[in-house]
Design an enzyme around this catalytic site. Sequence first.
Site, short mmCIF file in Angstrom:
data_model
loop_
_atom_site.label_atom_id
_atom_site.label_comp_id
_atom_site.label_asym_id
_atom_site.label_seq_id
_atom_site.Cartn_x
_atom_site.Cartn_y
_atom_site.Cartn_z
N ASP A 7 0.85 -1.19 0.00
CA ASP A 7 0.00 0.00 0.00
C ASP A 7 0.88 1.24 0.00
O ASP A 7 1.98 1.24 0.58
CB ASP A 7 -0.92 0.01 1.22
CG ASP A 7 -1.96 -1.09 1.17
OD1 ASP A 7 -2.31 -1.51 0.05
OD2 ASP A 7 -2.42 -1.52 2.24
N ASP B 70 -7.17 -1.27 -4.52
CA ASP B 70 -8.23 -0.91 -3.58
C ASP B 70 -9.09 0.21 -4.16
O ASP B 70 -10.32 0.20 -4.00
CB ASP B 70 -7.64 -0.48 -2.24
CG ASP B 70 -6.86 -1.59 -1.56
OD1 ASP B 70 -7.18 -2.77 -1.80
OD2 ASP B 70 -5.93 -1.28 -0.79
#
Length: 258
Positions: free
Chosen positions: A141, A173
């Site tokens: 991330d 995401d």
Amino acid sequence: MIQKSPYKFFLLTLLLIILDQSVKLAVHFYMAPGFAGQVKLAGDWLKLHYVLNPGMAFGMQLGHEYGKLLLSIFRLFAMVGIGYYLVMLAHRGAPNGLLWAMAMILAGAVGNVIDSSFYGVFLNNAPYGSPTPWFHGQVIDMVFVDIWEGFIPEWVPVWGGQYYSTPIFNIADSCIFIGVCSILFFQRRFFGEPPVEGSLLPITGPDATEASVLPAADFIDEADESHTDHTKEAETAAEDNQHPTPESVLPDESKRVE
């Protein structure tokens, strides 16, 4: 309903997967993890911040020894199911907006499946003590929208007394989030009933469904019978006016002269 080819939607999925994996690999090889390698993109609220996510989207985790394995297997089945559903929707002629949204969701699912399945082996980022590096890779991330961070009050259940910040996420995401929100916002347009072919206006309401149409022959017969009844009534009335009754011809007894 016109069938559509799913290939152009799968092309969007492929392009988003390439973008997602390119950004993740660039962050892994050219950025330092944590605050040391943080890069500001727009002031203090949008940053690149390299973290490893062992769980689900936005940092959520399954608290079980085999939770990560179960999550990876679930992602594999979800990826196949979403792909099949996209093909089925295209063959049924679904709206393009719905198909683009499904393509984005599929791209997000595949992007995170790649991380979970292979990063533990090729990037050696599986958590310590994992039973196997396969299907235990950590998702990379990097997008940090720094709106809020701090300690949650003690009176808040479960999370109270802990330090939290705005979730850090990745391109995959974002694809899932945008695709799901698009379907929720435009669900009436995507899943509304198609208009009846050959009709200028939609047929709605109880009157439209319960209305019945008489055959032309029955309509003509009823019109003829009604016309005949009115004609007979008119003739009867005319005869009554032309031929007075005998009582009306007789002289009035009160007018006779004695």
